[in-house]
Design a protein around this motif. Structure first.
Motif, PDB file in Angstrom:
ATOM      1  N   ALA A 143       0.835  -1.202   0.000  1.00  0.00           N
ATOM      2  CA  ALA A 143       0.000   0.000   0.000  1.00  0.00           C
ATOM      3  C   ALA A 143       0.870   1.253   0.000  1.00  0.00           C
ATOM      4  CB  ALA A 143      -0.908   0.002   1.226  1.00  0.00           C
ATOM      5  N   CYS A 144       0.425   2.263  -0.755  1.00  0.00           N
ATOM      6  CA  CYS A 144       1.191   3.503  -0.846  1.00  0.00           C
ATOM      7  C   CYS A 144       0.247   4.702  -0.887  1.00  0.00           C
ATOM      8  CB  CYS A 144       2.050   3.491  -2.103  1.00  0.00           C
ATOM      9  SG  CYS A 144       3.029   4.994  -2.324  1.00  0.00           S
ATOM     10  N   ASN A 145       0.554   5.675  -0.038  1.00  0.00           N
ATOM     11  CA  ASN A 145      -0.096   6.973  -0.103  1.00  0.00           C
ATOM     12  C   ASN A 145       0.921   7.878  -0.792  1.00  0.00           C
ATOM     13  OD1 ASN A 145      -0.526   9.789   0.767  1.00  0.00           O
ATOM     14  ND2 ASN A 145      -2.268   8.921   1.868  1.00  0.00           N
ATOM     15  N   PRO A 146       0.690   8.275  -2.042  1.00  0.00           N
ATOM     16  CA  PRO A 146       1.697   9.008  -2.801  1.00  0.00           C
ATOM     17  C   PRO A 146       2.209  10.279  -2.112  1.00  0.00           C
ATOM     18  CG  PRO A 146      -0.073   8.328  -4.245  1.00  0.00           C
ATOM     19  CD  PRO A 146      -0.518   8.032  -2.846  1.00  0.00           C
ATOM     20  N   THR A 147       1.324  11.012  -1.464  1.00  0.00           N
ATOM     21  CA  THR A 147       1.752  12.248  -0.795  1.00  0.00           C
ATOM     22  C   THR A 147       2.721  11.938   0.333  1.00  0.00           C
ATOM     23  OG1 THR A 147      -0.345  13.313  -1.343  1.00  0.00           O
ATOM     24  CG2 THR A 147       0.936  14.298   0.451  1.00  0.00           C
ATOM     25  N   LEU A 148       2.388  10.952   1.146  1.00  0.00           N
ATOM     26  CA  LEU A 148       3.269  10.584   2.253  1.00  0.00           C
ATOM     27  C   LEU A 148       4.578   9.992   1.744  1.00  0.00           C
ATOM     28  CD1 LEU A 148       0.709   9.041   4.765  1.00  0.00           C
ATOM     29  CD2 LEU A 148       1.672  11.356   4.750  1.00  0.00           C
ATOM     30  N   ALA A 149       4.508   9.183   0.695  1.00  0.00           N
ATOM     31  CA  ALA A 149       5.733   8.605   0.120  1.00  0.00           C
ATOM     32  C   ALA A 149       6.652   9.704  -0.402  1.00  0.00           C
ATOM     33  CB  ALA A 149       5.376   7.630  -0.998  1.00  0.00           C
ATOM     34  N   GLN A 150       6.076  10.696  -1.066  1.00  0.00           N
ATOM     35  CA  GLN A 150       6.886  11.798  -1.598  1.00  0.00           C
ATOM     36  C   GLN A 150       7.548  12.560  -0.458  1.00  0.00           C
ATOM     37  OE1 GLN A 150       6.072  15.391  -1.488  1.00  0.00           O
ATOM     38  NE2 GLN A 150       7.875  15.876  -2.674  1.00  0.00           N
TER      39      GLN A 150
END
Length: 136
Positions: free
Chosen positions: A61-68
């Motif tokens: 699972a990935c939350n793009p904003t948090l990953a960035q």
């Protein structure tokens, strides 16, 4: 050291997988990867190994904003992404187990203040997703 958030639900494996996907999406997580452990075990180790593990999937699972935010603060955090969420049910089990990597693990590995904030946000979102599994 506890490194996962774990809960069990009195739902079928398939229903739990569907609800987990929905709960993660509601918290801004997409599923980037999916590993079907029994299928992999059957291919590599034989049908007995697959049967022994039962139902078992790993969702990346990935939350793009948090990953960035995490990768901007500490590019090495990519080694911990995506956030793994495990859904498993052993043969003969009466409940299905869901486990998510505790984002605070990132804090223990990086002393960057921005990573601490990302981990806090990710943990709140993952905990909300797990809690929602009981009501979806």
């Amino acid at each position: 050291m506890t490194y996962t958030h774990t809960m069990t639900v009195d739902l079928s494996y398939d229903e739990t997988v569907a609800r987990t996907r929905k709960a993660l999406a509601a918290q801004g997580f997409g599923v980037l990867t999916e590993i079907d452990i029994p299928a992999t075990f059957e291919t590599k180790l034989g049908p007995e190994a697959a049967a022994d593990i039962g139902d078992y999937i790993i969702l990346g699972a990935c939350n793009p904003t948090l990953a960035q935010q995490a990768l901007t603060a500490d590019p090495a955090m990519g080694a911990l992404l995506p956030c793994n969420v495990v859904i498993r049910r052993a043969p003969e089990a009466k409940v299905t187990t869901i486990q998510a990597l505790d984002p605070q693990t990132m804090v223990q590995l990086s002393n960057t203040p921005a990573v601490t904030e990302v981990a806090k946000d990710a943990e709140q979102r993952l905990q909300a997703a797990l809690t929602a599994l009981k009501t979806l």
